[in-house]
Write a protein that holds these residues in place. Sequence first.
Motif, PDB file in Angstrom:
ATOM      1  N   PRO A  75       0.818  -1.215   0.000  1.00 27.36           N
ATOM      2  CA  PRO A  75       0.000   0.000   0.000  1.00 27.36           C
ATOM      3  C   PRO A  75       0.855   1.270   0.000  1.00 27.36           C
ATOM      4  O   PRO A  75       1.951   1.305   0.556  1.00 27.36           O
ATOM      5  N   ALA A  76       0.304   2.307  -0.589  1.00 27.05           N
ATOM      6  CA  ALA A  76       0.953   3.615  -0.581  1.00 27.05           C
ATOM      7  C   ALA A  76       0.737   4.282   0.768  1.00 27.05           C
ATOM      8  O   ALA A  76      -0.242   4.016   1.459  1.00 27.05           O
ATOM      9  N   LEU A  77       1.684   5.151   1.128  1.00 24.81           N
ATOM     10  CA  LEU A  77       1.583   5.927   2.361  1.00 24.81           C
ATOM     11  C   LEU A  77       1.714   7.405   2.028  1.00 24.81           C
ATOM     12  O   LEU A  77       2.433   7.775   1.099  1.00 24.81           O
ATOM     13  N   ASP A  78       1.092   8.239   2.823  1.00 24.69           N
ATOM     14  CA  ASP A  78       1.256   9.671   2.685  1.00 24.69           C
ATOM     15  C   ASP A  78       2.416  10.093   3.579  1.00 24.69           C
ATOM     16  O   ASP A  78       2.320   9.968   4.806  1.00 24.69           O
ATOM     17  N   PRO A  79       3.513  10.591   3.004  1.00 23.62           N
ATOM     18  CA  PRO A  79       4.654  10.995   3.836  1.00 23.62           C
ATOM     19  C   PRO A  79       4.300  12.052   4.882  1.00 23.62           C
ATOM     20  O   PRO A  79       4.963  12.142   5.916  1.00 23.62           O
ATOM     21  N   ALA A  80       3.256  12.826   4.638  1.00 25.52           N
ATOM     22  CA  ALA A  80       2.854  13.853   5.597  1.00 25.52           C
ATOM     23  C   ALA A  80       2.436  13.241   6.938  1.00 25.52           C
ATOM     24  O   ALA A  80       2.526  13.889   7.977  1.00 25.52           O
ATOM     25  N   GLY A  81       2.008  11.995   6.930  1.00 26.50           N
ATOM     26  CA  GLY A  81       1.600  11.331   8.151  1.00 26.50           C
ATOM     27  C   GLY A  81       2.717  10.583   8.850  1.00 26.50           C
ATOM     28  O   GLY A  81       2.483   9.940   9.867  1.00 26.50           O
TER      29      GLY A  81
END
Length: 184
Positions: A105-111
């Motif tokens: 799965p992709a992740l949001d680096p902001a989190g």
Amino acid sequence: MTKQEARALAKARRRALDMQAVGSGMAQALFALPCWQQACTVLAFAALPDEPDTGLILRRALADGKRLLLPRVLSRAEMDWVEIPDLALLRPGSYGIPEPPANLPALDPAGCAAPLALIPCLAASPDGVRLGRGGGYYDRFLAQYKGARLLLCPTATVLNGLPCDAWDVRFAPEEILTEKGIRL
């Protein structure tokens, strides 16, 4: 100088470099920096043969217990970031770049906690202009990314007078990492 001319010059200079040695020098300089030591998450890239070898950095991030995120190309205009727990999972993806498989799965680096983004380039100018390969992937990412970042650029490809468009993201001199350390 046009971007096309600058890319040709940078590629010619890169051909004369030992990218494994350049990458090793960058890694040693990076590991001594506070931004590396404080990072909980490292956004990096698996290097192509004409880029500084990032293998030491990727392995060290995992060994140090940092979250390691690598880009995955989705389309001609979009990439996402994927946490990679084991480098053996990487497969040749778009443009032959080793990237995470589609099933992760992709992740949001902001989190992500305390991120440090290590950004590739073909060349950079002393005043922080980044010359990429022309796809705009990293410019689009960097336009929204707010964490710590370093531009990985061999000393031989730090070039004066690089062209810069309005959408090109610039770096401060203290954000340019060469095999000799931070460029100031």
